[in-house]
Design a protein around this motif. Structure first.
Motif, PDB file in Angstrom:
ATOM      1  N   ALA A  10     -39.371 -69.620  17.739  1.00 13.30           N
ATOM      2  CA  ALA A  10     -39.015 -69.285  16.361  1.00 13.30           C
ATOM      3  C   ALA A  10     -37.498 -69.297  16.238  1.00 13.30           C
ATOM      4  O   ALA A  10     -36.783 -69.643  17.182  1.00 13.30           O
ATOM      5  CB  ALA A  10     -39.594 -67.918  15.975  1.00 13.30           C
ATOM      6  N   ASP A  11     -36.987 -68.905  15.055  1.00  6.33           N
ATOM      7  CA  ASP A  11     -35.543 -68.921  14.848  1.00  6.33           C
ATOM      8  C   ASP A  11     -34.863 -67.844  15.690  1.00  6.33           C
ATOM      9  O   ASP A  11     -35.502 -66.935  16.217  1.00  6.33           O
ATOM     10  CB  ASP A  11     -35.203 -68.734  13.372  1.00  6.33           C
ATOM     11  N   ASP A  12     -33.553 -67.943  15.802  1.00 11.32           N
ATOM     12  CA  ASP A  12     -32.769 -67.046  16.656  1.00 11.32           C
ATOM     13  C   ASP A  12     -32.984 -65.575  16.318  1.00 11.32           C
ATOM     14  O   ASP A  12     -33.167 -64.744  17.210  1.00 11.32           O
ATOM     15  CB  ASP A  12     -31.269 -67.366  16.529  1.00 11.32           C
ATOM     16  N   ILE A  13     -32.932 -65.252  15.039  1.00 11.49           N
ATOM     17  CA  ILE A  13     -33.011 -63.849  14.628  1.00 11.49           C
ATOM     18  C   ILE A  13     -34.373 -63.268  14.968  1.00 11.49           C
ATOM     19  O   ILE A  13     -34.478 -62.192  15.567  1.00 11.49           O
ATOM     20  CB  ILE A  13     -32.722 -63.708  13.120  1.00 11.49           C
ATOM     21  N   TYR A  14     -35.449 -63.998  14.610  1.00 10.05           N
ATOM     22  CA  TYR A  14     -36.792 -63.482  14.870  1.00 10.05           C
ATOM     23  C   TYR A  14     -37.053 -63.374  16.367  1.00 10.05           C
ATOM     24  O   TYR A  14     -37.551 -62.363  16.855  1.00 10.05           O
ATOM     25  CB  TYR A  14     -37.858 -64.366  14.217  1.00 10.05           C
ATOM     26  N   SER A  15     -36.717 -64.412  17.112  1.00 10.23           N
ATOM     27  CA  SER A  15     -36.933 -64.408  18.566  1.00 10.23           C
ATOM     28  C   SER A  15     -36.167 -63.267  19.228  1.00 10.23           C
ATOM     29  O   SER A  15     -36.674 -62.584  20.125  1.00 10.23           O
ATOM     30  CB  SER A  15     -36.502 -65.740  19.176  1.00 10.23           C
ATOM     31  N   SER A  56     -43.698 -70.355  15.063  1.00  7.75           N
ATOM     32  CA  SER A  56     -43.630 -70.264  13.608  1.00  7.75           C
ATOM     33  C   SER A  56     -44.363 -71.448  12.987  1.00  7.75           C
ATOM     34  O   SER A  56     -44.450 -72.530  13.581  1.00  7.75           O
ATOM     35  CB  SER A  56     -42.175 -70.221  13.150  1.00  7.75           C
ATOM     36  N   GLY A  57     -44.902 -71.224  11.789  1.00  5.93           N
ATOM     37  CA  GLY A  57     -45.769 -72.223  11.164  1.00  5.93           C
ATOM     38  C   GLY A  57     -45.133 -73.582  11.027  1.00  5.93           C
ATOM     39  O   GLY A  57     -45.804 -74.613  11.173  1.00  5.93           O
ATOM     40  N   GLY A  58     -43.829 -73.627  10.768  1.00  5.41           N
ATOM     41  CA  GLY A  58     -43.160 -74.903  10.586  1.00  5.41           C
ATOM     42  C   GLY A  58     -43.082 -75.756  11.837  1.00  5.41           C
ATOM     43  O   GLY A  58     -42.828 -76.959  11.762  1.00  5.41           O
TER      44      GLY A  58
END
Length: 313
Positions: A10-15, A56-58
């Motif tokens: 996933a993106d940096d922030i979420y991960s 993540s879905g994308g």
């Protein structure tokens, strides 16, 4: 001991936030690795197997092309169209809830290997609270004991009573989650021993007084179906894999399995007798232990006052 390898793509922030949660709530069940791109994940799986990939879905379509992954779970923001081959978890919820959903799926998925069961030195102190007669306040004492210890210890309360008011005690007697208690545990002990730690981690709940707990059985017969070997497996997993410092068993039945628990516990707590009838029952219980070759257990008993407000010293 082998641990499940959980990866987040996933993106940096979420991960980063998910990684912070896992690292803060250390687990003996999980190793975590995070990626922020398909390319970095692809490089990793060339040489390593991933048990669970949260994606993540994308990135779902590209992640599905990766090899050496046992199971893919989609982190959805609500816009992802559910595909039958991938289970979906809503990503914007507490990380603890996400982790419980993952562990529940791991427990059910036979393609993901469990943990080998080897009896090793335990880490948790196992405490049993039991009364050979009714009306002593043993259950209230056990819960107060957990609350009192939770300030400086990681404490787990396990209800092993035939009849219990725990759901009513929690103010939600009709809760559907009541089935996710000891009846589920008994099933896993008997059918999927190597997945027991994952199942336990997925159903353990947190009490407002600071300790964690497992709800009781739905049907009393589940308790009587537990063998001595089953109980040994249960206590071994609790002591070796769950990272609790104190585990308190609130026992309300007598059976070969509860006798085994008395034998393996570090401390057996009984109420002080009040009157001749209670003293007689207390002595009968001690004789039962001695007849079963458990003299050391008798010496291990701690008698405490369970009266008034059941204060725990």
């Amino acid at each position: 001991m082998k641990r499940m390898l959980l990866a987040v793509l996933a993106d940096d922030i979420y991960s980063g936030r998910f990684s912070d949660y896992i690292n803060h709530h250390k687990s003996m069940l999980i190793d975590l690795v995070t990626f922020t791109s398909i390319k970095s994940a692809e490089e990793y799986v060339r040489h390593n197997r991933i048990d669970i990939l949260l994606v993540s879905g994308g990135m779902a379509d590209e992640a599905g092309k990766l090899n050496n992954i046992k199971k893919i779970i989609i982190l959805s923001d609500g816009s992802y169209t559910i595909q039958q081959e991938y289970p979906v978890i809503f990503m914007y919820q507490p990380a603890g809830h996400i982790l419980k959903e993952i562990l529940a799926q791991v427990a059910e998925d036979d393609s993901i290997p469990g943990m080998s069961l080897m009896h090793t030195s335990k880490q948790a102190e196992l405490i049993v609270v039991y009364s050979p007669y009714g009306g002593s306040g043993a259950s209230t004492y056990a819960r107060n004991l957990c609350a009192g210890m939770s300030g400086s210890n990681n404490v787990l309360y396990i209800n092993l009573e035939i009849f219990d008011s725990f759901a009513e005690f929690e103010g939600n007697p009709d809760s559907h989650e009541y089935i996710c208690g000891m009846s589920e545990v008994v099933y896993y002990i008997k059918q999927k021993k190597d997945k027991l730690a994952f199942k336990l981690a997925s159903i353990i709940k947190h009490h407002k007084d600071g300790y964690n707990y497992i709800l009781p059985v739905e049907d009393y017969s589940d308790l009587y179906s537990i063998s001595q070997e089953d109980m040994e497996c249960f206590t071994d997993v609790l002591g070796r894999e769950m990272m609790y410092e104190k585990v308190v068993f609130d026992v309300g039945y007598i059976h070969v399995s509860s006798l085994k628990l008395f034998q393996v516990c570090d401390l057996l707590i009984l109420p002080e007798a009040s009157g001749q009838l209670q003293e007689n029952k207390q002595h009968s219980f001690e004789k039962l232990l001695i007849r079963n070759g458990m003299d050391k257990v008798v010496q291990n008993i701690k008698y405490v006052a369970m009266k008034g407000r059941w204060a725990v010293n």
